[in-house]
Design an enzyme around this catalytic site. Structure first.
Site, mmCIF file in Angstrom:
data_model
loop_
_atom_site.group_PDB
_atom_site.id
_atom_site.type_symbol
_atom_site.label_atom_id
_atom_site.label_comp_id
_atom_site.label_asym_id
_atom_site.label_seq_id
_atom_site.Cartn_x
_atom_site.Cartn_y
_atom_site.Cartn_z
ATOM 1 N N ASN A 1 5.875 -46.797 -23.247
ATOM 2 C CA ASN A 1 7.073 -46.563 -22.454
ATOM 3 C C ASN A 1 6.226 -45.655 -20.672
ATOM 4 O O ASN A 1 7.061 -45.269 -20.092
ATOM 5 C CB ASN A 1 7.022 -45.636 -23.571
ATOM 6 C CG ASN A 1 6.834 -44.331 -24.124
ATOM 7 O OD1 ASN A 1 6.053 -44.731 -24.977
ATOM 8 N ND2 ASN A 1 7.770 -43.152 -23.935
ATOM 9 N N HIS B 1 20.218 -49.772 -25.096
ATOM 10 C CA HIS B 1 19.892 -49.013 -24.001
ATOM 11 C C HIS B 1 18.559 -48.854 -23.327
ATOM 12 O O HIS B 1 18.511 -48.652 -22.048
ATOM 13 C CB HIS B 1 20.110 -47.053 -24.104
ATOM 14 C CG HIS B 1 18.897 -46.423 -24.674
ATOM 15 N ND1 HIS B 1 18.541 -45.500 -23.330
ATOM 16 C CD2 HIS B 1 18.375 -45.835 -25.626
ATOM 17 C CE1 HIS B 1 17.760 -45.184 -24.643
ATOM 18 N NE2 HIS B 1 17.910 -45.124 -25.407
ATOM 19 N N THR C 1 29.906 -46.342 -41.267
ATOM 20 C CA THR C 1 30.662 -47.251 -40.696
ATOM 21 C C THR C 1 29.662 -47.374 -39.332
ATOM 22 O O THR C 1 29.624 -46.996 -38.165
ATOM 23 C CB THR C 1 31.989 -46.184 -40.799
ATOM 24 O OG1 THR C 1 32.898 -45.023 -41.230
ATOM 25 C CG2 THR C 1 33.086 -47.223 -39.091
ATOM 26 N N CYS D 1 11.819 -38.383 -22.992
ATOM 27 C CA CYS D 1 12.679 -37.882 -24.317
ATOM 28 C C CYS D 1 11.707 -36.868 -24.163
ATOM 29 O O CYS D 1 11.851 -35.578 -25.089
ATOM 30 C CB CYS D 1 11.687 -38.820 -25.198
ATOM 31 S SG CYS D 1 12.407 -40.226 -25.175
HETATM 32 N N1 PLP Z 1 9.983 -46.081 -29.166
HETATM 33 C C1 PLP Z 1 9.722 -45.842 -27.499
HETATM 34 C C2 PLP Z 1 8.661 -46.840 -27.192
HETATM 35 C C3 PLP Z 1 10.410 -45.566 -26.347
HETATM 36 O O1 PLP Z 1 10.615 -45.616 -24.923
HETATM 37 C C4 PLP Z 1 12.105 -44.707 -27.113
HETATM 38 C C5 PLP Z 1 12.411 -43.864 -26.058
HETATM 39 O O2 PLP Z 1 12.566 -43.706 -24.990
HETATM 40 C C6 PLP Z 1 11.946 -44.111 -28.088
HETATM 41 C C7 PLP Z 1 11.061 -45.382 -29.314
HETATM 42 C C8 PLP Z 1 13.196 -43.772 -28.719
HETATM 43 O O3 PLP Z 1 14.956 -44.555 -28.694
HETATM 44 P P1 PLP Z 1 15.916 -44.091 -29.341
HETATM 45 O O4 PLP Z 1 16.658 -43.157 -27.722
HETATM 46 O O5 PLP Z 1 16.753 -44.909 -28.572
HETATM 47 O O6 PLP Z 1 15.896 -43.014 -29.548
#
Ligand code: PLP
Length: 396
Positions: free
Chosen positions: A167, A217, A253, A340
């Site tokens: 990512n 998303h 649900t 994140c």
């Molecule tokens: N794994 C990777 C490689 C990601 O890029 C991300 C989000 O940036 C995630 C996991 C986590 O995804 P989510 O936002 O759907 O929890």
């Protein structure tokens, strides 16, 4: 920017969105099916004692098929979750709980370049003395050494977690080869394919992947819905208890509109992925060329021959990324690394794992293009970055 009703009505209509690794814009075609599901297919998909429930149940079934098709899995293998973080948690904790019931202390192997959803889950389990953890190192392009990976798989490993695409630097991992190694040594393999599904081909069955995490998303679908794909026969313990939905593996649900949106996003990706990704790569290459021409000393991180089409991770050594972001944040949506972890003032763990110099890490900016990025936006983004970085340098 101001809050109005449920949303942030901004002045951001004029902004250029280059943060598609963090999240993608929901495709309007996906948004339309979500809206009609919310307003028309409002039943509880488990309430099949009446036709309104039947309708929601059918909508979930149709969406499940579309999702299975894009990764070449079967519908029965899909477990819906709230997103990739939950899918990964279920995959890891569900696998090890099953082993702990058999009085085994599980040994998990992961890569140092994994997303925090994998890293932090494993680190927390290790801190609780519930697992033994091996972390495979990455090279300067975030690649893994497959011979080391094979040696680890040949030892006493109970679960291997490797992502399909990174990512931050966009590096694409050889999932087919990794799955073959894991299979050869009978090691369950959890693949975090959050950044990869709908961007590159994934063959869940043919490649022999045990579990796969995905999130709507990241592929022009809605936030808050994802799936864990679990190969038939792999034993998982639930991590939540409740109404028994999804064979008790992930009760609660079902988020019918979200699932329908994920299904539609997958259907569109299957139809449009090849053409879209080719066009995105051309735009990314153009942006890279413009920036290389306009910013002396610019570094391109990662493997330029093997990365996601929309990924461009640049560094301007000795120009702090925070200074650039402060100047452009009202014009350009870009990131300093994994969104994140943004807000947490620590250097990117992926770039650190790649062994990059401190001034390269501190000067790193992640530009993420998507299917809605236009040629004009690429040209304007390059102009903005070139001019702001020149101004910052004049002040240093
Ligand atoms: N794994 C990777 C490689 C990601 O890029 C991300 C989000 O940036 C995630 C996991 C986590 O995804 P989510 O936002 O759907 O929890």
């Amino acid at each position: 920017m101001r809050l109005e009703g449920g949303g942030c009505v901004s002045t951001h209509a004029h902004m250029i969105y280059l943060d598609n690794h963090s999240t993608t814009i929901c495709d309007y075609r996906v948004a339309e099916v979500i809206y009609s599901t919310l307003t028309e297919t409002y039943g509880n998909s488990s309430s099949t004692v009446h036709e309104i429930g039947d309708c929601a149940n059918l909508a979930v079934k149709v969406a499940t098929k579309k999702i299975a098709r894009v990764i070449q899995a079967s519908s029965q293998e899909i477990v819906f979750t709230s997103g990739a973080t939950e899918s990964i948690t279920l995959g890891i904790k569900g696998t090890i709980r099953n082993l702990q019931n058999a009085d085994i202390k599980p040994h998990i192997a992961i890569a140092s370049s994994e997303h925090k959803a994998v890293l932090d889950t494993c680190q927390a389990l290790k801190a609780q003395d519930k697992i033994k953890l091996t972390i495979l190192s990455a090279d300067s392009q975030a690649h893994l050494d497959l011979s080391t990976l094979e040696k680890i798989c040949a030892s006493d490993i109970h679960l291997l977690c490797i992502m399909a695409a990174n990512n931050e630097v966009g590096t694409i991992y050889p999932v087919e080869k990794i799955a073959a190694i894991a299979q050869k040594h009978n090691v369950p393999f959890l693949c975090d394919a959050t950044q990869a599904v709908g961007k590159i081909p994934i063959r869940f069955h043919d490649w022999g992947i045990t579990m796969l995490a995905l999130s709507a998303h990241k592929l022009y679908g809605p936030k808050g819905v994802g799936a864990l794909v679990v190969r038939k026969g792999h034993q998982l313990e639930p991590i939540m208890y409740g109404g028994g939905q999804q064979k008790g593996l992930r009760p609660g649900t079902l988020n019918v509109p979200g699932i329908v949106g994920l299904g539609e996003a997958c259907r569109l990706r299957q139809l449009e992925m090849v053409e879209d990704e080719r066009a995105i790569a051309l735009k990314r290459d153009n942006l890279q060329t413009l920036l290389l021409q306009g910013i002396p000393g610019l570094v391109i991180n990662g493997d330029i021959n093997n990365r996601l089409a929309g990924n461009l991770l640049i560094s301007i050594p000795d120009v702090p990324n925070s200074a650039v972001i402060a100047r452009v944040r009202h014009k350009l949506a870009i990131s300093t690394g994994s969104a994140c972890t943004s807000g947490v003032e620590e250097p990117s763990h992926v770039l650190t794992a790649m062994g990059l110099a401190e001034n390269v890490i501190e000067g790193s900016l992640r530009l993420g293009l998507g299917k809605f990025t236009t040629d004009e936006e690429v040209a304007t983004a390059a102009e903005i970055l070139i001019s702001e970085i020149k101004s910052i340098r004049e002040l240093l």
